[in-house]
Design a protein around this motif. Structure first.
Motif, PDB file in Angstrom:
ATOM      1  N   GLY A  19      44.961   4.819  26.472  1.00  0.00           N
ATOM      2  CA  GLY A  19      44.169   4.250  25.400  1.00  0.00           C
ATOM      3  C   GLY A  19      44.488   4.820  24.044  1.00  0.00           C
ATOM      4  N   TYR A  20      43.759   4.313  23.073  1.00  0.00           N
ATOM      5  CA  TYR A  20      43.805   4.882  21.726  1.00  0.00           C
ATOM      6  C   TYR A  20      42.406   4.791  21.148  1.00  0.00           C
ATOM      7  CZ  TYR A  20      43.917   0.333  19.293  1.00  0.00           C
ATOM      8  OH  TYR A  20      43.612  -0.914  18.800  1.00  0.00           O
ATOM      9  N   ASP A  21      42.054   5.846  20.418  1.00  0.00           N
ATOM     10  CA  ASP A  21      40.705   5.970  19.866  1.00  0.00           C
ATOM     11  C   ASP A  21      39.673   5.762  20.985  1.00  0.00           C
ATOM     12  OD1 ASP A  21      41.994   6.404  17.449  1.00  0.00           O
ATOM     13  OD2 ASP A  21      41.812   4.325  16.817  1.00  0.00           O
ATOM     14  N   THR A  22      38.840   4.739  20.882  1.00  0.00           N
ATOM     15  CA  THR A  22      37.826   4.494  21.914  1.00  0.00           C
ATOM     16  C   THR A  22      38.185   3.342  22.849  1.00  0.00           C
ATOM     17  OG1 THR A  22      36.596   3.023  20.456  1.00  0.00           O
ATOM     18  CG2 THR A  22      35.975   5.358  20.441  1.00  0.00           C
ATOM     19  N   LYS A  23      39.382   2.769  22.708  1.00  0.00           N
ATOM     20  CA  LYS A  23      39.815   1.672  23.576  1.00  0.00           C
ATOM     21  C   LYS A  23      40.607   2.247  24.742  1.00  0.00           C
ATOM     22  CE  LYS A  23      40.155  -1.227  19.644  1.00  0.00           C
ATOM     23  NZ  LYS A  23      39.907  -2.456  19.260  1.00  0.00           N
ATOM     24  N   SER A  24      40.351   1.734  25.944  1.00  0.00           N
ATOM     25  CA  SER A  24      41.087   2.235  27.103  1.00  0.00           C
ATOM     26  C   SER A  24      41.550   1.076  27.982  1.00  0.00           C
ATOM     27  CB  SER A  24      40.224   3.189  27.912  1.00  0.00           C
ATOM     28  OG  SER A  24      39.122   2.518  28.462  1.00  0.00           O
ATOM     29  N   PHE A  25      42.619   1.349  28.735  1.00  0.00           N
ATOM     30  CA  PHE A  25      43.219   0.363  29.621  1.00  0.00           C
ATOM     31  C   PHE A  25      43.448   1.010  30.981  1.00  0.00           C
ATOM     32  CE2 PHE A  25      44.674  -0.226  25.274  1.00  0.00           C
ATOM     33  CZ  PHE A  25      44.329  -1.536  25.023  1.00  0.00           C
ATOM     34  N   ASP A  26      42.899   0.394  32.043  1.00  0.00           N
ATOM     35  CA  ASP A  26      43.182   0.834  33.414  1.00  0.00           C
ATOM     36  C   ASP A  26      44.511   0.219  33.823  1.00  0.00           C
ATOM     37  OD1 ASP A  26      40.831   2.268  33.926  1.00  0.00           O
ATOM     38  OD2 ASP A  26      39.746   0.431  34.401  1.00  0.00           O
ATOM     39  N   ILE A  27      45.412   1.030  34.320  1.00  0.00           N
ATOM     40  CA  ILE A  27      46.707   0.521  34.774  1.00  0.00           C
ATOM     41  C   ILE A  27      46.538   0.129  36.239  1.00  0.00           C
ATOM     42  CG2 ILE A  27      49.164   1.000  34.956  1.00  0.00           C
ATOM     43  CD1 ILE A  27      47.907   1.140  32.058  1.00  0.00           C
ATOM     44  N   LYS A  28      46.509  -1.176  36.491  1.00  0.00           N
ATOM     45  CA  LYS A  28      46.208  -1.686  37.831  1.00  0.00           C
ATOM     46  C   LYS A  28      47.416  -2.260  38.552  1.00  0.00           C
ATOM     47  CE  LYS A  28      41.464  -2.647  36.661  1.00  0.00           C
ATOM     48  NZ  LYS A  28      40.417  -3.614  36.528  1.00  0.00           N
ATOM     49  N   GLN A  29      48.443  -2.643  37.802  1.00  0.00           N
ATOM     50  CA  GLN A  29      49.634  -3.224  38.419  1.00  0.00           C
ATOM     51  C   GLN A  29      50.876  -2.569  37.837  1.00  0.00           C
ATOM     52  OE1 GLN A  29      49.238  -7.392  37.543  1.00  0.00           O
ATOM     53  NE2 GLN A  29      48.354  -7.801  39.545  1.00  0.00           N
ATOM     54  N   LYS A  30      51.864  -2.362  38.670  1.00  0.00           N
ATOM     55  CA  LYS A  30      53.110  -1.749  38.239  1.00  0.00           C
ATOM     56  C   LYS A  30      53.840  -2.666  37.266  1.00  0.00           C
ATOM     57  CE  LYS A  30      57.141   0.520  40.029  1.00  0.00           C
ATOM     58  NZ  LYS A  30      57.115   1.888  40.422  1.00  0.00           N
ATOM     59  N   GLU A  31      54.320  -2.084  36.182  1.00  0.00           N
ATOM     60  CA  GLU A  31      55.137  -2.750  35.168  1.00  0.00           C
ATOM     61  C   GLU A  31      54.444  -3.917  34.477  1.00  0.00           C
ATOM     62  OE1 GLU A  31      58.945  -3.612  36.842  1.00  0.00           O
ATOM     63  OE2 GLU A  31      59.252  -1.558  37.474  1.00  0.00           O
ATOM     64  N   ARG A  32      53.119  -3.943  34.468  1.00  0.00           N
ATOM     65  CA  ARG A  32      52.396  -4.983  33.738  1.00  0.00           C
ATOM     66  C   ARG A  32      51.968  -4.500  32.357  1.00  0.00           C
ATOM     67  NH1 ARG A  32      51.576 -10.244  35.135  1.00  0.00           N
ATOM     68  NH2 ARG A  32      49.597 -10.011  34.129  1.00  0.00           N
ATOM     69  N   PHE A  33      51.767  -3.207  32.207  1.00  0.00           N
ATOM     70  CA  PHE A  33      51.345  -2.639  30.931  1.00  0.00           C
ATOM     71  C   PHE A  33      52.558  -2.056  30.227  1.00  0.00           C
ATOM     72  CE2 PHE A  33      49.911   0.853  28.267  1.00  0.00           C
ATOM     73  CZ  PHE A  33      48.933   0.223  27.526  1.00  0.00           C
ATOM     74  N   GLU A  34      52.801  -2.487  29.001  1.00  0.00           N
ATOM     75  CA  GLU A  34      53.957  -1.988  28.264  1.00  0.00           C
ATOM     76  C   GLU A  34      53.584  -1.277  26.983  1.00  0.00           C
ATOM     77  OE1 GLU A  34      56.986  -4.894  27.832  1.00  0.00           O
ATOM     78  OE2 GLU A  34      56.973  -5.407  29.945  1.00  0.00           O
ATOM     79  N   GLY A  35      52.310  -1.269  26.619  1.00  0.00           N
ATOM     80  CA  GLY A  35      51.895  -0.585  25.404  1.00  0.00           C
ATOM     81  C   GLY A  35      50.844  -1.363  24.641  1.00  0.00           C
ATOM     82  N   ILE A  36      50.706  -1.008  23.378  1.00  0.00           N
ATOM     83  CA  ILE A  36      49.711  -1.669  22.525  1.00  0.00           C
ATOM     84  C   ILE A  36      50.368  -2.092  21.217  1.00  0.00           C
ATOM     85  CG2 ILE A  36      47.605  -0.676  23.462  1.00  0.00           C
ATOM     86  CD1 ILE A  36      47.810   1.589  21.567  1.00  0.00           C
ATOM     87  N   LYS A  37      49.845  -3.140  20.637  1.00  0.00           N
ATOM     88  CA  LYS A  37      50.395  -3.646  19.377  1.00  0.00           C
ATOM     89  C   LYS A  37      49.273  -3.881  18.395  1.00  0.00           C
ATOM     90  CE  LYS A  37      50.401  -8.415  20.969  1.00  0.00           C
ATOM     91  NZ  LYS A  37      51.181  -9.613  21.190  1.00  0.00           N
ATOM     92  N   ASN A  38      49.644  -4.167  17.176  1.00  0.00           N
ATOM     93  CA  ASN A  38      48.703  -4.460  16.099  1.00  0.00           C
ATOM     94  C   ASN A  38      47.737  -3.302  15.843  1.00  0.00           C
ATOM     95  OD1 ASN A  38      49.883  -7.012  15.915  1.00  0.00           O
ATOM     96  ND2 ASN A  38      48.415  -7.898  17.315  1.00  0.00           N
ATOM     97  N   ILE A  39      48.254  -2.087  15.839  1.00  0.00           N
ATOM     98  CA  ILE A  39      47.419  -0.929  15.539  1.00  0.00           C
ATOM     99  C   ILE A  39      47.126  -0.944  14.046  1.00  0.00           C
ATOM    100  CG2 ILE A  39      47.315   1.585  15.532  1.00  0.00           C
ATOM    101  CD1 ILE A  39      49.167   1.485  17.976  1.00  0.00           C
TER     102      ILE A  39
END
Length: 88
Positions: A19-39
């Protein structure tokens, strides 16, 4: 890219939390999460942990306001599963 910075994160294992700041992401699937944009502009703490109950580690970035024709920064990190940290 014109609406903010981008953080690309590689090799985050399933079950991790990112996550960043107060936003979080659970990684539930392999290779589905690549990062965050529009910071948005400002100071942001980017963090990760190997599970919901693990310690978090991370780094600070200072995202600056872009000119109307400017591009955001691209930050690339990799998850070190041995040390459980985000690294270059």
């Amino acid at each position: 890219m014109k609406s903010g910075d981008v953080i690309i994160v590689r090799d985050i294992p399933i079950g991790s939390l990112f996550g960043y700041d107060t936003k979080s992401f659970d990684i539930k699937q392999k290779e589905r999460f690549e990062g965050i944009k529009n910071i948005p502009p400002g100071a942001h703490f980017i963090w990760g942990g190997s599970s919901k109950s693990s310690l978090r580690n991370g780094f600070w970035i200072m995202s600056s306001k872009k000119a109307s024709n400017g591009f955001g920064e691209i930050i690339v990190k990799r998850w070190d599963k041995y040390n459980e940290v985000l690294e270059e």
